[in-house]
Design a protein around this motif. Sequence first.
Motif, short mmCIF file in Angstrom:
data_model
loop_
_atom_site.label_atom_id
_atom_site.label_comp_id
_atom_site.label_asym_id
_atom_site.label_seq_id
_atom_site.Cartn_x
_atom_site.Cartn_y
_atom_site.Cartn_z
N ILE A 39 -11.86 100.78 32.17
CA ILE A 39 -10.62 100.73 33.06
C ILE A 39 -10.33 101.32 31.55
CG2 ILE A 39 -11.35 98.39 32.28
CD1 ILE A 39 -9.24 99.07 35.17
N PRO A 40 -8.97 101.55 32.16
CA PRO A 40 -8.42 101.83 30.56
C PRO A 40 -7.96 101.42 29.93
CG PRO A 40 -8.41 104.25 32.07
CD PRO A 40 -9.69 102.89 32.44
N ALA A 41 -7.33 101.52 28.92
CA ALA A 41 -6.31 101.00 27.88
C ALA A 41 -5.17 100.56 28.96
CB ALA A 41 -6.10 101.04 26.41
N ARG A 42 -4.82 101.20 29.76
CA ARG A 42 -3.79 101.36 29.40
C ARG A 42 -3.37 99.60 30.69
NH1 ARG A 42 -5.07 105.88 31.42
NH2 ARG A 42 -5.51 106.71 33.74
N ARG A 89 -11.08 105.08 35.90
CA ARG A 89 -9.75 105.47 36.26
C ARG A 89 -9.83 106.78 36.49
NH1 ARG A 89 -5.03 104.66 40.38
NH2 ARG A 89 -4.43 106.30 39.57
N ASP A 90 -10.10 107.66 34.80
CA ASP A 90 -9.38 108.71 34.35
C ASP A 90 -10.84 110.18 34.83
OD1 ASP A 90 -7.23 108.03 33.56
OD2 ASP A 90 -8.29 107.62 31.36
N TRP A 91 -11.40 109.34 35.38
CA TRP A 91 -12.22 110.30 35.85
C TRP A 91 -12.90 110.20 37.42
CZ3 TRP A 91 -18.23 107.27 33.10
CH2 TRP A 91 -17.64 107.81 32.10
N ARG A 92 -12.31 109.41 38.25
CA ARG A 92 -12.00 109.42 39.89
C ARG A 92 -10.60 110.18 40.28
NH1 ARG A 92 -12.09 103.28 41.31
NH2 ARG A 92 -11.56 104.68 43.59
#
Length: 196
Positions: free
Chosen positions: A26-29, A45-48
């Motif tokens: 889960i990215p920090a943002r 998120r950034d991989w999907r």
Amino acid sequence: MKQKFNIITSTCVPLPLENVDTDQIIPARFLKSTDKKGFGDNLFRDWRFNKDGSLKADFVLNDPKYGGDILVAGKNFGCGSSREHAAWAIAGYGFRAVISSFFADIHKNNELNNFVLPVVVSEQFLAELFNSIAENPKTEVEIDLPNQKVTNKATGHSEHFEINGYKKHCLMNGLDDIDYLLQNKDKIEEWERRNK
């Protein structure tokens, strides 16, 4: 009371990557929220997703071949920061268990606190499981919490896994820490009376 955990049999989502950290989970943002709702939508998120919000077709969660209640992950899953939001995202997505050969300790406990069972297996068992799922995405795994046993239904091979006795009791009875204390309120009050 949460959903009780007993025996689950499910297909799996394979993520054969080592050292997956909590920022990738889960990215920090996304950490501004203190409400667990919606975190599953941003798992990996950034991989999907591409920057424009479209799905990345080559990421396993976007591949319709794979699905189920179990995530099978590479060694050292959940390393990095201690953010509990990573466990929220895994639970929010719908995973009931994660199988790996090694978990970062804090993340492992965060999963247990969010009713996701982290199952630690040998590297050999994990490799066989990845092979079985690659050969047949419909491969099922049975996780038997009462007997602490995980079985690859494709090969029939099983392994025993360890779990803290208190957390096992909580998972099997759908109790979080507060539910457990409330369930034992009379015993606690009696102990306090006796030990004034």
